[in-house]
Design an enzyme around this catalytic site. Structure first.
Site, mmCIF file in Angstrom:
data_model
loop_
_atom_site.group_PDB
_atom_site.id
_atom_site.type_symbol
_atom_site.label_atom_id
_atom_site.label_comp_id
_atom_site.label_asym_id
_atom_site.label_seq_id
_atom_site.Cartn_x
_atom_site.Cartn_y
_atom_site.Cartn_z
ATOM 1 N N ARG A 1 0.842 -1.197 0.000
ATOM 2 C CA ARG A 1 0.000 0.000 0.000
ATOM 3 C C ARG A 1 0.871 1.238 0.000
ATOM 4 O O ARG A 1 1.919 1.257 0.654
ATOM 5 C CB ARG A 1 -0.858 0.053 1.276
ATOM 6 N N HIS B 1 13.442 -2.442 -1.685
ATOM 7 C CA HIS B 1 12.956 -2.530 -3.062
ATOM 8 C C HIS B 1 13.864 -3.464 -3.856
ATOM 9 O O HIS B 1 15.092 -3.353 -3.768
ATOM 10 C CB HIS B 1 12.941 -1.131 -3.689
HETATM 11 C C1 GRF Z 1 10.585 -8.128 -1.487
HETATM 12 O O1 GRF Z 1 11.158 -8.602 -2.666
HETATM 13 C C2 GRF Z 1 10.774 -6.644 -1.354
HETATM 14 O O2 GRF Z 1 11.863 -6.156 -2.056
HETATM 15 C C3 GRF Z 1 9.497 -6.072 -1.941
HETATM 16 O O3 GRF Z 1 8.501 -6.997 -1.603
HETATM 17 C C4 GRF Z 1 9.074 -8.290 -1.490
HETATM 18 C C5 GRF Z 1 8.557 -8.875 -0.192
HETATM 19 O O4 GRF Z 1 8.931 -10.223 -0.076
HETATM 20 N N1 GRF Z 1 9.248 -4.745 -1.410
HETATM 21 P P1 GRF Z 1 8.710 -10.979 1.299
HETATM 22 O O5 GRF Z 1 7.237 -10.881 1.640
HETATM 23 O O6 GRF Z 1 9.571 -10.320 2.323
HETATM 24 O O7 GRF Z 1 9.119 -12.387 1.026
#
Ligand code: GRF
Length: 217
Positions: free
Chosen positions: A98, A116
C-alpha cells in the site's frame, strides 16, 4: 539529525505477503544482531503468511481491512495510532503493498524504511524484478531507503548489486535478490537503531557499517 542514539527501541513491521524479509528481521532480532524490540507485525491481508511467521515467533499481530476505512488516510491514522500507543520509533515496510498517505509520512518522517528489489532509481514500482529482466540489464540489485511522499523515492540507505545471468528467469533472479535482501535489510535496521545513520537532504550518511554482516536465512 542523527536518527537515534537509543538501542532496544521499538520497531514495527508492515507486510502484505509471504514475509521472508520479516523472517530475516525476526531471526536477527532474536540473535541480538538487531538491538530492538518488535512491538507488532501489521498486515492489510488477513491471509498473509507473514502473520503466521509473526505468531510462530510469539509476536503480536494486527490485521486491518481496508474495507473498514473510507479514505486511505483513515486507514493510516489507525496504523499511526497503534504505532504511537506502542512507542514505535521505526516503521519497517517489508512487502507492504500500500502507498502511505502524506499524513503517515509526516508523522514518521525519516523513520519509515522500505526494501525494493532493484537498484533505485531504476525499476520503481511493483515489478522491479520482471522489469529488470525485460529491460535486459546485466546488473540489478536491492535498495533499502527511507519512504517519502513519492513511490520508491526517498533517501537511499544501502544498496547491493545482483548480477543478472544468462537464462535467468524471474524465479531464479528473485531467489538471489532475496538472499541479498535478507542480508542488507537487517544490516540497515541495525544501523538505524544504533544511531549510525544521518539523513542530510537526499543523502544518507552511514557512520560505520557493522563488521559482521547478517546471515542470509
Ligand atoms: C521483497 O522482494 C521486497 O523487495 C518487496 O517486496 C518483497 C517482499 O517479499 N518490497 P517478502 O514478503 O519479504 O518475502
Amino acid at each position: 539529525m542523527w536518527t537515534t542514539l537509543e538501542t532496544n527501541l521499538n520497531i514495527a513491521i508492515l507486510c502484505s505477503g509471504n514475509g521472508t524479509n520479516l523472517q530475516a528481521i525476526i531471526d536477527n532480532v532474536n540473535k541480538g544482531y538487531i538491538p530492538a524490540r518488535i512491538a507488532f507485525v501489521l498486515s492489510d491481508e488477513k491471509k498473509a503468511f507473514a502473520l503466521e511467521r509473526a505468531r510462530s515467533a510469539g509476536i503480536e499481530t494486527v490485521t486491518l481491512d481496508k474495507k473498514d476505512y473510507k479514505e486511505r488516510e483513515d486507514f493510516d491514522r489507525e496504523i499511526v495510532r497503534r504505532l504511537k500507543k506502542k512507542n514505535v520509533e521505526l516503521v519497517i515496510l517489508a512487502g507492504f503493498m500500500r502507498l502511505l498517505s502524506p499524513y503517515f509520512i509526516k508523522e514518521y518522517r525519516n523513520r519509515i524504511i522500505n526494501i525494493h528489489p532493484a537498484l533505485l532509481p531504476s525499476f520503481k514500482g511493483p515489478h522491479g524484478i520482471k522489469d529488470a529482466i525485460d529491460q535486459g540489464v546485466k546488473v540489478t540489485g536491492v535498495t533499502v531507503h527511507f519512504v517519502d511522499e513519492y513511490l520508491d523515492n526517498g533517501p537511499i540507505i544501502l544498496q547491493k548489486a545482483v548480477e543478472i545471468k544468462e537464462g535467468d528467469t524471474e524465479e531464479t533472479l528473485l531467489e538471489r535478490v532475496h538472499k541479498e535482501e535478507h542480508r542488507i535489510y537487517p544490516e540497515a535496521i541495525k544501523l538505524f537503531v544504533e544511531g549510525k545513520i544521518k539523513v542530510e537532504g537526499r543523502r544518507v550518511r552511514v557512520i560505520a557499517r557493522p563488521a559482521k554482516q547478517a546471515e542470509a536465512i
